[in-house]
Design a protein around this motif. Sequence first.
Motif, PDB file in Angstrom:
ATOM      1  N   SER A   1       0.887  -1.345  -0.014  1.00 14.79           N
ATOM      2  CA  SER A   1       0.128   0.027   0.085  1.00 14.79           C
ATOM      3  C   SER A   1       1.008   1.300   0.021  1.00 14.79           C
ATOM      4  CB  SER A   1      -0.817   0.026   1.126  1.00 14.79           C
ATOM      5  OG  SER A   1      -0.118  -0.147   2.556  1.00 14.79           O
ATOM      6  N   LEU A   2       0.235   2.438  -0.320  1.00 14.03           N
ATOM      7  CA  LEU A   2       0.933   3.718  -0.203  1.00 14.03           C
ATOM      8  C   LEU A   2       1.654   3.810   1.052  1.00 14.03           C
ATOM      9  CD1 LEU A   2       1.418   6.216  -2.110  1.00 14.03           C
ATOM     10  CD2 LEU A   2      -0.659   7.178  -0.729  1.00 14.03           C
ATOM     11  N   CYS A   3       2.906   4.512   1.129  1.00 13.48           N
ATOM     12  CA  CYS A   3       3.624   4.716   2.317  1.00 13.48           C
ATOM     13  C   CYS A   3       2.735   5.389   3.174  1.00 13.48           C
ATOM     14  CB  CYS A   3       4.929   5.262   1.760  1.00 13.48           C
ATOM     15  SG  CYS A   3       4.759   7.195   1.389  1.00 13.48           S
ATOM     16  N   LYS A   4       2.979   5.195   4.464  1.00 12.56           N
ATOM     17  CA  LYS A   4       2.302   5.768   5.697  1.00 12.56           C
ATOM     18  C   LYS A   4       2.744   7.018   6.141  1.00 12.56           C
ATOM     19  CE  LYS A   4       0.099   4.704   9.766  1.00 12.56           C
ATOM     20  NZ  LYS A   4      -0.217   3.552  11.097  1.00 12.56           N
TER      21      LYS A   4
ATOM     22  N   LYS B   1       9.747  -5.791   7.563  1.00 20.72           N
ATOM     23  CA  LYS B   1      10.567  -5.552   6.241  1.00 20.72           C
ATOM     24  C   LYS B   1      10.218  -4.124   5.826  1.00 20.72           C
ATOM     25  CE  LYS B   1      10.412 -10.209   4.131  1.00 20.72           C
ATOM     26  NZ  LYS B   1      10.464 -10.865   2.869  1.00 20.72           N
ATOM     27  N   ALA B   2       9.324  -3.341   6.603  1.00 18.98           N
ATOM     28  CA  ALA B   2       9.024  -2.146   6.319  1.00 18.98           C
ATOM     29  C   ALA B   2      10.151  -1.299   6.695  1.00 18.98           C
ATOM     30  CB  ALA B   2       7.703  -1.639   6.912  1.00 18.98           C
ATOM     31  N   SER B   3      10.470   0.000   6.005  1.00 16.21           N
ATOM     32  CA  SER B   3      11.491   0.905   6.229  1.00 16.21           C
ATOM     33  C   SER B   3      10.594   2.147   7.068  1.00 16.21           C
ATOM     34  CB  SER B   3      12.279   1.294   5.133  1.00 16.21           C
ATOM     35  OG  SER B   3      12.939   0.417   4.372  1.00 16.21           O
ATOM     36  N   VAL B   4      11.365   2.530   8.321  1.00 18.33           N
ATOM     37  CA  VAL B   4      10.822   3.657   8.931  1.00 18.33           C
ATOM     38  C   VAL B   4      11.600   4.687   8.990  1.00 18.33           C
ATOM     39  CG1 VAL B   4       9.526   4.149  11.090  1.00 18.33           C
ATOM     40  CG2 VAL B   4       9.189   1.865  10.231  1.00 18.33           C
TER      41      VAL B   4
ATOM     42  N   TRP C   1       7.266   2.631   4.978  1.00 16.19           N
ATOM     43  CA  TRP C   1       7.407   2.509   3.382  1.00 16.19           C
ATOM     44  C   TRP C   1       7.902   1.061   3.236  1.00 16.19           C
ATOM     45  CZ3 TRP C   1      12.249   2.368   1.220  1.00 16.19           C
ATOM     46  CH2 TRP C   1      13.367   3.037   2.032  1.00 16.19           C
ATOM     47  N   ASP C   2       7.499   0.733   1.976  1.00 12.00           N
ATOM     48  CA  ASP C   2       8.300  -0.505   1.429  1.00 12.00           C
ATOM     49  C   ASP C   2       9.067  -0.048   0.151  1.00 12.00           C
ATOM     50  OD1 ASP C   2       7.175  -2.718   2.943  1.00 12.00           O
ATOM     51  OD2 ASP C   2       5.287  -1.789   2.287  1.00 12.00           O
TER      52      ASP C   2
ATOM     53  N   ALA D   1      -1.061   2.101  -5.375  1.00 18.91           N
ATOM     54  CA  ALA D   1       0.080   3.184  -5.188  1.00 18.91           C
ATOM     55  C   ALA D   1       0.909   2.598  -4.000  1.00 18.91           C
ATOM     56  CB  ALA D   1      -0.541   4.282  -5.179  1.00 18.91           C
ATOM     57  N   LEU D   2       2.271   2.754  -4.315  1.00 18.26           N
ATOM     58  CA  LEU D   2       3.157   2.282  -3.272  1.00 18.26           C
ATOM     59  C   LEU D   2       3.849   3.769  -2.798  1.00 18.26           C
ATOM     60  CD1 LEU D   2       5.150  -0.660  -4.742  1.00 18.26           C
ATOM     61  CD2 LEU D   2       3.305  -0.658  -3.162  1.00 18.26           C
ATOM     62  N   ASP D   3       3.984   4.779  -3.603  1.00 18.74           N
ATOM     63  CA  ASP D   3       4.521   6.042  -3.186  1.00 18.74           C
ATOM     64  C   ASP D   3       4.144   6.936  -4.158  1.00 18.74           C
ATOM     65  OD1 ASP D   3       5.582   8.008  -1.619  1.00 18.74           O
ATOM     66  OD2 ASP D   3       7.746   7.361  -2.005  1.00 18.74           O
ATOM     67  N   GLN D   4       4.230   8.445  -4.014  1.00 16.21           N
ATOM     68  CA  GLN D   4       4.019   9.313  -4.822  1.00 16.21           C
ATOM     69  C   GLN D   4       4.595  10.468  -4.472  1.00 16.21           C
ATOM     70  OE1 GLN D   4      -0.490   9.517  -4.830  1.00 16.21           O
ATOM     71  NE2 GLN D   4      -0.374  11.209  -3.687  1.00 16.21           N
TER      72      GLN D   4
END
Length: 350
Positions: A2-5, A89-92, A205-206, A308-311
């Motif tokens: 999903s879109l980065c949070k 696995k998510a990056s923060v 984000w992934d 969408a993963l990022d924008q």
Amino acid sequence: MSLCKVQQIDSGWAYKPRDKTITNVLEELESTSGWKEAKQFPSEIHAELIAAGTITHPYKVESDTDLRWVNDAEWLYSTTFPYEFASEKASVDIHFDGLDTYCTVYLNGAEILQADNMLLPYTVPLTLHLPLHLKTTNNLLLHFKSAKAIAKELERKYGPLRAGSCNLGDPSRVYARKAQYQWGWDWGPEVMSVGPWRPVYLKTWDVLISGLEVSANVDCDLNRSLEGRVTLSHIYPHAHSMTVVLSSHDGKHIVREERYDLSKHEPHALSVSWAFQRGEIELWWPIHYGSQPLYKLEVIVFAEDGNALDQKAQVVGFRNVQLIQEKLVDTEGTTFLFEINNQRVFMGGE
């Protein structure tokens, strides 16, 4: 996928002057004495002190010397915030878009940043330190030191420098990457802002669009083109495609759109190069010479399922600027004037 949070850290903030009788600044968190609720965030210490009735507005005092103790003091800001772990696995990252100015940042008692520039944003990757730094409930402490005092220390260390006339603030200001007028100017008092003056937030984000550079070009013949460079991080194996769209600022009209396949390789950067036909792009003009049309370049990275993963987006305008220096006819020297889109314009100011 999903879109980065993005999680804003904008509530529950409190502030207090640093108690220098307490050796370890982290021990200030153990006491409720002196802490006051911040009335706004982002925050600035003079605005908070005015709201609390601690000081009078600088424009309403007889002399700014009555408020200079604020410049000399050290200040603390603190809050607690929750965090919900998305996946292992998510990056923060934690983002500080503006810290004014000399600030040491502690997350759950661990120092993660020393900032020394009011004008720069700071990003701290937390992924490698999740067990130590980030928990389900977290404390953030910002320790702001006196920019006035540090500037004087740097002046003593490296020597005094000329910094304009005597009515433009203490010359030691040139050693601090901070708005220079805050040391006092010919039009304003010595009021040195302190605090987190721009947003603070977490980004989980992934896949990340880590950079977007855009150059809107207009040549001397008024031909319009656009060059862009998109930098990507950690896109494999999640990212499938990327779309780049140039539209009118309101989004109602799409000028150009291009799609890139990311599924077969892992590019770290992609370039965009577009030349436009006459009529596709309107020129930007100064006030009184024409309109000021703007365009938005938006980049979106998609997963295979279409999510969408990022924008990321950037607003641009198209204009040509030239400095005209022609020899004067009746005396030595040259002109110093500007042409915008091949039209000479009037400019005034100091």
